[in-house]
Each structure stands twice: as C-alpha cells, then as structure tokens.
Design a protein around this motif. Structure first.
Motif, short mmCIF file in Angstrom:
data_model
loop_
_atom_site.label_atom_id
_atom_site.label_comp_id
_atom_site.label_asym_id
_atom_site.label_seq_id
_atom_site.Cartn_x
_atom_site.Cartn_y
_atom_site.Cartn_z
N ARG A 79 -20.12 -20.23 10.55
CA ARG A 79 -19.31 -21.28 9.94
C ARG A 79 -17.84 -20.89 9.97
NH1 ARG A 79 -23.12 -21.89 4.82
NH2 ARG A 79 -24.97 -22.69 5.89
N LYS A 80 -16.98 -21.89 9.75
CA LYS A 80 -15.55 -21.60 9.73
C LYS A 80 -15.14 -21.00 8.39
CE LYS A 80 -13.85 -24.96 13.01
NZ LYS A 80 -13.68 -26.40 13.21
N THR A 81 -14.24 -20.01 8.45
CA THR A 81 -13.67 -19.51 7.21
C THR A 81 -12.19 -19.21 7.42
OG1 THR A 81 -13.99 -18.02 5.34
CG2 THR A 81 -14.24 -17.06 7.53
N VAL A 82 -11.47 -18.95 6.33
CA VAL A 82 -10.02 -18.76 6.40
C VAL A 82 -9.66 -17.30 6.63
CG1 VAL A 82 -7.84 -19.03 5.13
CG2 VAL A 82 -9.72 -20.64 4.72
N GLU A 83 -8.75 -17.05 7.57
CA GLU A 83 -8.16 -15.72 7.72
C GLU A 83 -6.66 -15.83 7.53
OE1 GLU A 83 -9.23 -12.39 10.64
OE2 GLU A 83 -7.68 -13.48 11.72
N ALA A 84 -6.09 -14.86 6.82
CA ALA A 84 -4.64 -14.85 6.58
C ALA A 84 -4.03 -13.57 7.12
CB ALA A 84 -4.36 -14.96 5.08
N GLU A 85 -2.82 -13.69 7.67
CA GLU A 85 -2.05 -12.51 8.10
C GLU A 85 -0.68 -12.56 7.45
OE1 GLU A 85 -3.96 -11.90 12.58
OE2 GLU A 85 -1.91 -12.64 12.36
N VAL A 86 -0.28 -11.43 6.92
CA VAL A 86 1.04 -11.34 6.27
C VAL A 86 1.87 -10.28 6.98
CG1 VAL A 86 2.24 -10.71 4.14
CG2 VAL A 86 0.15 -12.09 4.02
N ARG A 87 3.08 -10.66 7.38
CA ARG A 87 4.02 -9.69 7.97
C ARG A 87 5.20 -9.50 7.04
NH1 ARG A 87 1.65 -11.93 12.08
NH2 ARG A 87 0.86 -10.54 13.72
N THR A 88 5.45 -8.24 6.71
CA THR A 88 6.63 -7.93 5.91
C THR A 88 7.60 -7.16 6.80
OG1 THR A 88 5.74 -5.82 5.19
CG2 THR A 88 5.19 -7.75 3.84
N GLU A 89 8.71 -6.70 6.23
CA GLU A 89 9.68 -5.94 7.04
C GLU A 89 9.03 -4.74 7.71
OE1 GLU A 89 12.44 -5.52 3.88
OE2 GLU A 89 14.04 -6.50 5.00
N HIS A 90 8.19 -4.03 6.95
CA HIS A 90 7.62 -2.79 7.49
C HIS A 90 6.10 -2.77 7.47
CE1 HIS A 90 11.64 -1.17 7.37
NE2 HIS A 90 11.73 -1.51 6.09
N ALA A 113 -6.64 -10.43 6.08
CA ALA A 113 -7.88 -10.52 5.30
C ALA A 113 -8.52 -11.88 5.51
CB ALA A 113 -7.59 -10.31 3.81
N ALA A 114 -9.85 -11.93 5.35
CA ALA A 114 -10.59 -13.19 5.53
C ALA A 114 -11.47 -13.45 4.33
CB ALA A 114 -11.44 -13.12 6.80
N ALA A 115 -11.74 -14.71 4.07
CA ALA A 115 -12.59 -15.10 2.94
C ALA A 115 -14.06 -15.11 3.36
CB ALA A 115 -12.20 -16.49 2.45
N SER A 131 -7.87 -14.93 0.65
CA SER A 131 -7.44 -14.31 1.91
C SER A 131 -5.95 -13.99 1.86
CB SER A 131 -7.82 -15.17 3.12
OG SER A 131 -7.26 -16.45 3.00
N LEU A 132 -5.15 -14.88 1.28
CA LEU A 132 -3.71 -14.61 1.14
C LEU A 132 -3.45 -13.43 0.20
CD1 LEU A 132 -2.17 -18.19 0.84
CD2 LEU A 132 -1.60 -16.47 2.58
N SER A 133 -4.13 -13.43 -0.93
CA SER A 133 -3.91 -12.41 -1.94
C SER A 133 -4.26 -11.01 -1.39
CB SER A 133 -4.77 -12.74 -3.16
OG SER A 133 -4.62 -11.79 -4.18
#
Ligand code: PGA
Ligand code: ZN
Length: 400
Positions: free
Chosen positions: A16-27, A32-34, A99-101
């Motif tokens: 099934r489909k689920t959410v994946e999030a990617e976060v880029r910061t300066e360094h 993460a995925a739900a 996923s964001l958290s």
C-alpha cells in the motif's frame, strides 16, 4: 535550519501507499516513513490518504517548516499541532506528521554527526531493548489461522541482543519444522509469522516445544507471550468476546481464561487481553497476574498520555506499547514513554503490521531505554530494524 523538505508516497510491506518525508538542513539530512496498522485502535490519531495528505501539505504545512531550527523538536511538533488544529491530527493526518517529525529528528542528529539514538538518548544509554517477535499468528493479520493475533517470543535470558535476535529466528524456523512434522501447511501473515490453520491450544503447544528446543541449544531462557488484540473479537452489543470456534466469553471469563493461560504456559507478556475500553477488566487481570507477567496496553492506550494516565489511575497495566504513529509526533511519543516510566510501567517500542525499511524505532527503543522492541522476527521490513539494533548495540558496547 531547515532548508528543504520533500514528501513522496512509497510502498509499505503490504504494497500500500504510505508517506515518506525528507528533511534537509544546512548540515544534515533525515528521512523517515510512516507505518500502517491493520488492527488499529479506535482512539489512534487519524490516518489520511497519503497522496491527498501530501498534496495539501505542500501548500499548507511545508512552508511553515522551512527556516525553522530542526533541533528544536518540541517546537517543530508543537507547530504541527498548531497547523492541524484538531486533537488527533484529523486535518493533516498523523501519517504525514509522524514522518515529518521523525525525519526532522534524524536531520538534527545528522547535523550533530551522531546517530539518532545518541542524539535523543544522550551519553548514559547502556542497554538495547530485547527483541519481542511473533512466530505464529492469525487474527487480523491472516485469515484461517489462530484466534489470537500473535504468539510471541522474547529471549529473556540472552546476554546480548545479537544472540537474542538469532535465537528468535531459530524459534521461527523450528516452529516451521514442527508444523511440517505434523503435516500442517502454513503461509505467513502480514508480519512474517507462520499462519497455520490450527487452534490456539495447538499453537501454544508448538510454541512451547520450539522454545524449549532452541533454549536448550542456546543455553539461555526464551519466554513466550501473546498479543490477543481482543478488540477484534469483542462484540459491544452482547458485551461478549466471540471466538471463531463458537465459544463466547464474558469479560470476567476472558480475564480467567487469560490468567489461566499465563499460569499454564508461563507467559511473560500479554498484550491487549481485553478490548480497548475495558480499563477495569485490564485492572482485574493486572492485579491477579501483574507480578509475574507484563500486562501491556496497545489499543487501550494508543501511545496517548491521557489514556495512559487513566490506565495508571485504574491500575490497568504494568506495561505500555509505544507506536509513534498512533500519536503522530516524536514529542508526544516521548511524553507517553516518560509518563509510563515515571509510574514504574515498562515500555515496549513497536512496529506496525504494515511497515517500511525505515529503522527509526530501533533508535527510539535504545534512546528511551524500552525493555523490549516488538518488530517481528523475519521479513526485510522487520529485519531492517533488527539488523540496525545489532549495529547500535555494537556502538553502545564500544563506548563502554
Ligand atoms: P497493527 O497491529 O499494526 O496491525 O495495528 C499490531 C498490534 O496489534 O500490535
Ligand atoms: Zn497489539
């Protein structure tokens, strides 16, 4: 400082489909995925259609998160609550927020150049949770199999988690051998446990035999447990537990039945023995058996501090199952764990039946010093966590 955030749908282990999030910061970078449940509790935070949740979040959530400090986890999670505005993430979806958290926390750890368990747990982490995994199952995870959802093992006597993980795998393989010997064919359920068409007493018999064979070989104690997932068999209209073999049990009879099973099979762990509203039934069982068995609430507590508090005041359980996606953020997850631990309850970090290769819960289980981590025994999405746990254990030892 958060520079860019990407959201996408990916596959979970059920396809099934689920959410994946990617976060880029300066360094730093975090992904993460739900996960997703099948026997979900009615009090869990809301899950939204992944594609819809993502397309709305791109306009309504992500812009608020760009430019904020990724290491301010409490601030990030408070902002997610504020944007959502409901008390269960029904507007933006807990599958999006979890996923964001978690991706945010991983980006913050990466910016510090340390692993997540160390970022969250600090310098005194010295224990990796013992693996609790199901080797036989049915319920909502497989049809034509056992009544109880999960027959579990935990290597209570292992010295290292590594030994325990391999012991569990050996129990899983031995169960298959014993089934074959009895001429029983079995496929696997959603979490990789064998799903044979046998009765629960037969499953207990096979589980007990497999455990004793493997613990003779490894030389350490391996103990049995169950997840009844009793909400699935509870009929609110009649107030009875309905078993597929035609048996019905009143709440009192259910308590007696489970207490007898704990005695007969020396169960060390019982999850959701009663349905998700029954604080007093849980309390009756906990009074009777809590001194020798962990009575754990999953659907009862849904990782929610209000519900855990209620359970504490009733004396309903001595253990809390922790599923970050039931509550939607890392901060809420951490608060649930701290509340339980402050009151002397054990905590078990847990996967869902629908999983991805994401290994975050291995880090959380170590960071928060949970007694067990419940994440299956075999199958790539389960072994991803177990293999990560072995790597973490190595670095905990190296540091000592
Ligand atoms: P779920 O069940 O992930 O399918 O909700 C797992 C459990 O009950 O522990
Ligand atoms: Zn459960």
């Amino acid at each position: 400082i958060t520079r860019a955030i990407t959201l996408r749908t990916i596959l979970d282990s059920r396809g099934r489909k689920t959410v994946e999030a990617e976060v880029r910061t300066e360094h730093g970078f975090g992904r993460a995925a739900a996960p997703g449940g099948a026997s979900t509790g009615i009090y869990e935070a809301a899950v939204r259609d992944p594609a819809l949740a993502i397309s709305e979040a791109e306009n309504q959530v992500i812009p608020h998160l760009i430019g904020i400090d990724s290491s301010d986890q409490i601030g990030v999670d408070a902002l997610l609550h504020e944007i959502d505005g409901t008390d269960n993430f029904s507007k933006i979806g807990a599958n999006l927020t979890v996923s964001l958290s978690l991706a945010m926390a991983k980006a913050a750890a990466d910016s510090r150049n340390i692993p997540l368990w160390q970022h969250l747990g600090g310098i005194f982490v010295d224990y990796a949770p013992r693996p609790l995994g199901n080797v036989i199952g049915g319920g909502a995870h497989a049809s034509h199999a056992t009544e109880f959802q999960e027959f579990l093992v935990v290597p209570t006597g292992c010295e290292s988690v590594r030994d325990g993980i391999f012991a569990n795998a050996q129990v899983h393989a031995t169960v298959h051998d014993l089934l074959k010997k009895r001429g029983i064919h079995a496929g696997k359920g959603d979490e990789g446990a064998w799903a044979p068409p046998i009765s629960d007493p037969d499953a207990f018999g096979i589980l007990t035999e497999a455990i004793s064979l493997v613990s003779d070989e490894t030389g350490f104690e391996i103990s049995p447990g169950i997840d009844v997932a009793a909400s699935q068999m509870y009929d609110p209209e009649s107030g009875m537990y309905r078993y597929r073999d035609g048996t019905t049990r009143s709440p009192e009879e259910q308590v007696t039945y489970i207490a007898d099973l704990i005695d007969e099979y020396d169960l060390v762990y019982v999850e959701d023995p009663l349905h998700e509203e029954d604080y007093t039934g849980f309390a009756a069982l906990n009074r009777e058996t809590g001194n020798r068995c962990l009575i754990c609430g999953d659907d009862l507590f849904v990782t929610n501090t209000k519900r855990i508090q209620e359970g504490i005041s009733h004396g309903s359980a001595n253990c809390v199952l922790i599923k970050p996606n039931q509550i939607g953020t890392l901060t809420d997850t951490c608060e649930a764990i701290h509340l339980a631990q402050r009151h002397g309850l054990e905590t078990v970090m847990s996967h869902r039946s629908g999983e991805t290769e994401d290994t975050t819960i291995a880090h959380l289980g170590c960071a928060f010093q949970c007694i067990f981590i419940k994440t299956g025994v075999v199958g790539g999405e389960r072994t991803a966590k177990l293999n990560e746990l072995m790597r973490i254990e190595e670095s905990i030892y190296e540091r000592k």
